[in-house]
Design an enzyme around this catalytic site. Structure first.
Site, mmCIF file in Angstrom:
data_model
loop_
_atom_site.group_PDB
_atom_site.id
_atom_site.type_symbol
_atom_site.label_atom_id
_atom_site.label_comp_id
_atom_site.label_asym_id
_atom_site.label_seq_id
_atom_site.Cartn_x
_atom_site.Cartn_y
_atom_site.Cartn_z
ATOM 1 N N ARG A 1 -4.033 0.482 -4.135
ATOM 2 C CA ARG A 1 -2.846 0.644 -3.283
ATOM 3 C C ARG A 1 -3.201 1.332 -1.958
ATOM 4 O O ARG A 1 -2.358 1.954 -1.318
ATOM 5 C CB ARG A 1 -1.782 1.461 -4.029
ATOM 6 C CG ARG A 1 -1.259 0.809 -5.314
ATOM 7 C CD ARG A 1 -0.140 -0.163 -5.087
ATOM 8 N NE ARG A 1 0.959 0.384 -4.314
ATOM 9 C CZ ARG A 1 1.876 -0.350 -3.707
ATOM 10 N NH1 ARG A 1 1.819 -1.679 -3.760
ATOM 11 N NH2 ARG A 1 2.854 0.220 -3.027
ATOM 12 N N PHE B 1 0.806 -1.226 0.000
ATOM 13 C CA PHE B 1 0.000 0.000 0.000
ATOM 14 C C PHE B 1 0.843 1.283 0.000
ATOM 15 O O PHE B 1 1.945 1.307 0.549
ATOM 16 C CB PHE B 1 -0.927 0.010 1.222
ATOM 17 C CG PHE B 1 -1.751 -1.252 1.340
ATOM 18 C CD1 PHE B 1 -2.783 -1.490 0.452
ATOM 19 C CD2 PHE B 1 -1.462 -2.211 2.310
ATOM 20 C CE1 PHE B 1 -3.528 -2.663 0.529
ATOM 21 C CE2 PHE B 1 -2.193 -3.380 2.388
ATOM 22 C CZ PHE B 1 -3.238 -3.611 1.502
ATOM 23 N N ASP B 2 0.261 2.322 -0.621
ATOM 24 C CA ASP B 2 0.864 3.665 -0.575
ATOM 25 C C ASP B 2 0.119 4.564 0.407
ATOM 26 O O ASP B 2 0.675 5.521 0.921
ATOM 27 C CB ASP B 2 0.764 4.351 -1.949
ATOM 28 C CG ASP B 2 1.427 3.542 -3.025
ATOM 29 O OD1 ASP B 2 2.483 2.951 -2.752
ATOM 30 O OD2 ASP B 2 0.869 3.473 -4.145
ATOM 31 N N THR B 3 -1.168 4.272 0.597
ATOM 32 C CA THR B 3 -2.006 5.120 1.442
ATOM 33 C C THR B 3 -2.739 4.259 2.464
ATOM 34 O O THR B 3 -3.256 3.192 2.129
ATOM 35 C CB THR B 3 -3.055 5.873 0.587
ATOM 36 O OG1 THR B 3 -2.366 6.660 -0.386
ATOM 37 C CG2 THR B 3 -3.934 6.781 1.438
#
Ligand code: PLP
Ligand code: CA
Length: 305
Positions: free
Chosen positions: A246, A21-23
């Site tokens: 993501r 994940f990015d967020t």
């Protein structure tokens, strides 16, 4: 339920999880803190995620506080955040009303049952309102009120929507105004409809306690704009340019947080066991939502290599 992955907090599983994940969308109460008590290790865990380049958004159903109030609360708990890192159900409702609902000219006002958080967020979006914390509604209803509500003389003709959040001063007079606006065609909205409000290791009446009497009277449910409403997810996506695949939603409640993430087709959902719902709730045959991951507590994510 057997496929729910347990993040044990002892190594590789956690790193793989974080890398997906990015967020991270974080529910607040029950995940970061309980009431006014921050959980041990939470500020450090958030710092660690940020140091790995992760974006963090605080997504709360608490309608009584504005984004600015949350920034203060977070700061008091040792968590640095700006108003743009917070997305609350009052703000979600304000964004929905100003940008999507687009009330017709002459019907732009919102009648509020709720606290200052709702008012601040409506004001921030330029939405005019009546009711709310106005002290003139904090009294017993009189025979003159009944007459004036029935003939409309006590009603503001520009009200085009009724918005219910949690109101600690809810009373018959406020609800009677709400009912008469709804009977005259106002849209029925709620910041959130949480049935309960967990406090002091017990439960109290949640925001639903303010909209349910009206829903009962008009035979219609409000459009609720907090989690799990996808109107809120769409607003979060628009504001933060989310890549849903993501993004991971982290929460303690299955019917609000986990459902919000699943219906929003996020890449993942993480259930932490420090709040309202337990493992048994998603193990049950009739679970309302089953997370992809679970952990005993948020600070277990610190144990990544
Ligand atoms: N509504 C109110 C009024 C609250 O005080 C809280 C928690 O503090 C909530 C809702 C639930 O908030 P969250 O979505 O952060 O768990
Ligand atoms: Ca929560």
């Amino acid at each position: 339920a057997a496929s729910v992955k347990y993040l044990t907090g002892d190594g590789a599983g956690i790193k793989d999880f974080i890398d997906k994940f990015d967020t991270f969308l974080f529910d607040c109460d029950g995940v970061l803190w309980s009431g006014d008590h921050v959980f041990e290790g939470v500020p450090e865990t958030l710092l660690l995620l940020r140091s790995k380049g992760k974006r963090i958004v605080f997504v709360t159903n608490n309608s009584t506080k504005s984004r600015q109030d949350y920034v203060k609360k977070l700061a008091g708990m040792g968590i640095e955040a700006g108003p743009d890192d917070v997305f609350g159900s009052s703000y979600s409702a304000a964004v929905y009303i100003s940008r999507i609902l687009k009330l017709p000219a002459g019907k732009r006002k919102v009648y509020v049952i709720g606290e200052a958080g709702v008012e601040h967020e409506l004001a921030s979006e330029g939405v005019p309102f009546v009711g709310g914390t106005d002290p003139s509604y904090r009294r017993d209803i009189t025979p003159e009120d009944f007459a004036g509500l029935a003939d409309g003389s006590l009603l503001d003709p520009e009200v085009g929507a009724v918005l219910c959040g949690l109101d600690f001063h809810v009373n018959y007079l406020k609800l009677a105004h709400g009912l008469q606006y709804l009977r005259r065609g106002a849209r029925f909205l709620a910041t959130n409809i949480d049935s309960t409000l967990p406090m002091h290791h017990d439960i109290f009446l949640g925001a639903g306690s303010c909209s349910v009497p009206l829903a009962n009277a008009v035979g219609e449910q409000p459009l609720a704009l907090g989690k799990p409403s996808q109107a809120m997810m769409d607003a979060v996506e628009g504001k933060f340019q989310l890549d849903r695949a993501r993004t991971c939603m982290v929460g303690d409640r299955l019917n609000t947080d986990i459902k919000f993430g699943i219906e929003g087709k996020l890449g993942g959902t993480l259930h932490v066991l420090t709040g309202v719902h337990s493992k048994a709730d998603w193990e049950a045959e009739d679970a309302v939502a089953v997370p992809a991951f679970y952990a005993d507590k948020l600070s277990d994510l610190r144990e990544c290599a």
